[in-house]
Each structure stands twice: as structure tokens, then as C-alpha cells.
Scaffold this active site. Structure first.
Site, short mmCIF file in Angstrom:
data_model
loop_
_atom_site.label_atom_id
_atom_site.label_comp_id
_atom_site.label_asym_id
_atom_site.label_seq_id
_atom_site.Cartn_x
_atom_site.Cartn_y
_atom_site.Cartn_z
N CYS A 32 0.85 -1.33 -0.10
CA CYS A 32 0.46 -0.01 0.27
C CYS A 32 0.60 1.26 0.15
O CYS A 32 1.72 1.53 0.63
CB CYS A 32 -0.84 0.23 1.30
SG CYS A 32 -0.33 0.15 2.86
N CYS A 73 30.53 -9.55 12.42
CA CYS A 73 31.07 -9.44 10.96
C CYS A 73 31.66 -8.02 9.70
O CYS A 73 31.30 -6.78 10.74
CB CYS A 73 29.39 -9.18 9.28
SG CYS A 73 30.33 -9.19 7.75
N CYS A 127 30.49 24.00 3.07
CA CYS A 127 30.17 24.30 1.83
C CYS A 127 30.43 22.22 1.47
O CYS A 127 31.73 22.02 1.75
CB CYS A 127 31.24 24.95 1.45
SG CYS A 127 31.46 24.71 -0.19
N HIS A 161 39.23 -11.03 -0.07
CA HIS A 161 40.62 -10.18 1.62
C HIS A 161 40.60 -11.04 2.36
O HIS A 161 42.03 -10.76 3.16
CB HIS A 161 39.79 -8.21 1.89
CG HIS A 161 40.05 -8.10 3.48
ND1 HIS A 161 41.00 -7.08 2.48
CD2 HIS A 161 39.97 -7.27 3.76
CE1 HIS A 161 41.98 -6.01 3.32
NE2 HIS A 161 41.15 -6.66 4.55
N CYS A 198 45.67 16.23 -1.23
CA CYS A 198 45.59 15.99 0.34
C CYS A 198 43.83 16.38 0.93
O CYS A 198 43.22 16.32 1.26
CB CYS A 198 46.36 17.33 0.99
SG CYS A 198 46.68 17.98 1.17
N CYS A 231 52.33 17.89 1.63
CA CYS A 231 50.67 17.33 1.66
C CYS A 231 50.93 16.73 2.99
O CYS A 231 52.23 15.84 3.33
CB CYS A 231 50.22 16.88 0.66
SG CYS A 231 50.11 17.86 -0.75
N CYS A 271 35.05 19.90 -1.77
CA CYS A 271 35.69 21.48 -1.01
C CYS A 271 35.49 21.29 0.25
O CYS A 271 34.60 21.27 0.88
CB CYS A 271 34.52 23.17 -1.26
SG CYS A 271 35.12 24.37 -0.28
#
Length: 335
Positions: free
Chosen positions: A25, A188, A94, A212, A124, A134, A89
């Protein structure tokens, strides 16, 4: 009847979906989408199956304009995060994205949002630093330690303990830097970012593949911490030195078990005539001679097939194990 709220509804209350044929619904779908978008989930699946809802259906079902705008923003962010040339940014308040290609040699970027104009580094992703290399910028205290703002000076000892526990429960997505919370209870460690869809390891914060946790990296599928370097090296050396003996032992056990076990299993299966009442009625309808012939033929066929299965299992499994031990493990040990 709606399968979610279990209430009878008129037919027009069940909107159609472009992704699948399931029906719920409108009220339940709206509530489901409202919760999903509020939790920053963009790839919203159907409540009944894994099919992802189409953006047109989400727009049609979300009644609140603010939620629709938020959904659009998350969709756009997901696309931009997948682009390796996107840079965000770093200025406060921002969230403007700059798509920069070929800026590795000239890393000075400028935010294009009206009224901002912040200059930052392509490499960076921090405010522009013309006079120095950096360097990784530390996160704000309120972000790395959410409990810091709640601790009073007189509770510093307890606050440090609480802060460490909270810092272990909150980490940053390696792709989009979104904050992700997980109870560090040893469950996990394969995490999925709901913002960008990145699959990463909770222990090492690296994007992961399907192997992995099988690689000797020290990360475990379940656990609170990765293995120490000493334990990892000892385990790798043990695998390299003990692999021939272990593989020979496994192959020596597997060969007779498969060769003899399959005929015995097939003979017992045919002699039983199958499970349940149908098997008993089928067995009772056959004469003793027919039963003996059926069991003998199945055992003889299994004796012919079992060596082939054994040869394929050993011929494929042993080279794979040797390749893993003396390929993946040795390369990891050399690093």
C-alpha cells in the site's frame, strides 16, 4: 490486503513499481522510503525483494519536497564519489564538488560555489598550502571523538575511556569519508557504505575484494582487531613450511574417503529406496532379486565414477592450495 501492514486496502491504494511486480500500500511504501532516505540510503530495495526501486518511483511516492531533494542530493553524491576526479571543498558548511581532471601537476583548486571560492589541494584535499608538502590533516575533536563534548573536566579519566570506546565504534568510509558507526563486538567486518556503496574492511579501512579475508593480511572476517605482525608472520611461516605435509595428509585422507564413501553411500541410498513413504512403497514393490541387481549396478557405477571424482578433486584442489600458499602467502611474507 497489504503484506506489510496486513490491512485491507482498495485496489487503487497499491501503486505499481517499475522494478518488480510486488505490491504494497502507498502508506507503507511512503513510510519505508521516508526512513530509508533519512538514513542516507540511496539504493533502496523493494521491501519484498532485492530489486532496487527506480528514481521515478521514489519521486512519485515521496510526498515531502525536502525528502525528494535529499534523495536527489544523495544520488548525485553517489555518482560523484564514484568519479576518481571529484574533490570536495573542505570549507565548513560547503559541500560543493569540483570535478578536476589532469590536475596532478597543478594541484591548486578553487571552489566554484558562489560566495565560497576556497582554494584547496588536489592531492590531500585540504586548504591550499603553497609553502609546504601535503600532510594528513587531523579530524576535528568533535568528529574523531563524539563523546568529547559530553565529558566534564572532573570526569576526565572516565571520559578518556568513553572516548576511546566511541572512537572504535565510529570510522570513516575510505572512499567518500562518510562517518559509519558499528558496534565493535567482533561481528562481521565486511562493511557497506550506504552513501557511496563502497565495500571495505572495518579493521584496516581498505576497499576489499572477495578474497580480502582469505589473504594473509591479518584481517579476520570476525574479530575486534587484526592479527599482530608477529602472529601474522608466524602463521605465514607455518603455512609455508607445513603446507606439503598438511596437503599430503588431506589428500591421503580424501582419496580413500571419496573412492570408498561414494559407492557405500549410493548402495545405502538405493537399498533404502529413497526417503519417506514413497521410498518404502517403492522398496516393497521390488523383489529381492531386483533389489540386489539395483544395488549392485549402482555400486559398480559408483566404483567407476568415484575415481574420476577423486582425481578431479585432488588434481584441482592440490594445485590451488599450493598456488595460494607459495604464491599469495610468500608474496605477502616478502613484503
Amino acid at each position: 490486503e497489504c503484506p506489510l501492514c496486513l490491512l485491507p486496502q482498495p485496489l487503487e491504494a497499491f501503486p505499481t513499481l517499475a522494478s518488480c511486480t510486488h505490491r504494497s500500500c502507498r502508506a507503507c511504501l511512503e513510510q519505508y522510503l521516508r526512513i530509508a532516505v533519512s538514513e542516507s540510503r540511496v539504493q533502496v530495495a523493494c521491501p519484498h525483494c532485492p530489486a532496487v526501486l527506480q528514481p521515478a518511483d521514489v519521486h512519485r511516492l515521496l510526498a515531502e519536497p525536502a525528502l525528494r531533494d535529499k534523495y536527489e542530493e544523495f544520488l548525485l553524491r553517489r555518482l560523484l564519489v564514484a568519479d576518481p576526479g571529484t574533490r570536495w571543498c573542505p570549507a565548513p558548511n560547503c559541500s560543493y564538488a569540483v570535478i578536476a581532471y589532469g590536475c596532478a601537476e597543478c594541484p591548486r583548486l578553487t571552489c566554484g560555489r558562489e560566495g565560497c571560492g576556497t582554494e584547496f589541494c588536489y592531492h590531500c584535499r585540504q586548504p591550499w598550502h603553497p609553502d609546504g608538502p601535503c600532510a594528513p590533516a587531523p579530524l576535528a575533536a568533535s568528529l574523531t571523538n563524539p563523546a568529547a563534548q559530553l565529558v566534564h573536566p572532573e570526569d576526565s579519566v572516565h571520559g578518556e575511556t568513553l572516548a576511546q570506546a566511541e572512537a572504535e565504534d565510529i570510522k570513516v568510509c575510505p572512499r567518500c569519508s562518510a562517518f559509519i558507526m558499528k558496534i565493535n563486538d567482533g561481528s562481521c567486518n565486511r562493511m557497506n557504505c550506504t552513501v557511496c556503496g563502497c565495500l571495505f574492511c572495518w579493521l584496516c579501512l581498505q576497499e576489499i575484494s572477495d578474497v580480502h579475508f582469505l589473504s594473509p593480511s591479518g584481517c579476520t572476517f570476525w574479530g575486534k582487531r587484526p592479527w599482530s605482525r608477529t602472529r601474522k608472520i608466524l602463521w605465514q611461516l607455518g603455512m609455508v613450511l607445513g603446507a606439503p605435509m598438511v596437503i599430503s595428509l588431506v589428500a591421503g585422507i580424501a582419496v580413500p574417503v571419496i573412492t570408498i564413501g561414494i559407492p557405500i553411500y549410493m548402495g545405502r541410498k538405493v537399498l533404502a529406496g529413497g526417503p519417506g513413504v514413497l521410498g518404502r512403497s517403492r522398496r516393497s514393490s521390488l523383489s529381492e532379486c531386483q533389489q540386489c541387481l539395483s544395488v549392485t549396478s549402482s555400486v559398480l557405477l559408483s566404483l567407476f565414477v568415484s575415481p574420476i571424482i577423486t582425481a578431479v578433486t585432488v588434481g584441482v584442489g592440490v594445485p590451488l592450495m599450493l598456488t595460494y600458499v607459495y604464491g599469495v602467502v610468500v608474496l605477502s611474507l616478502c613484503r
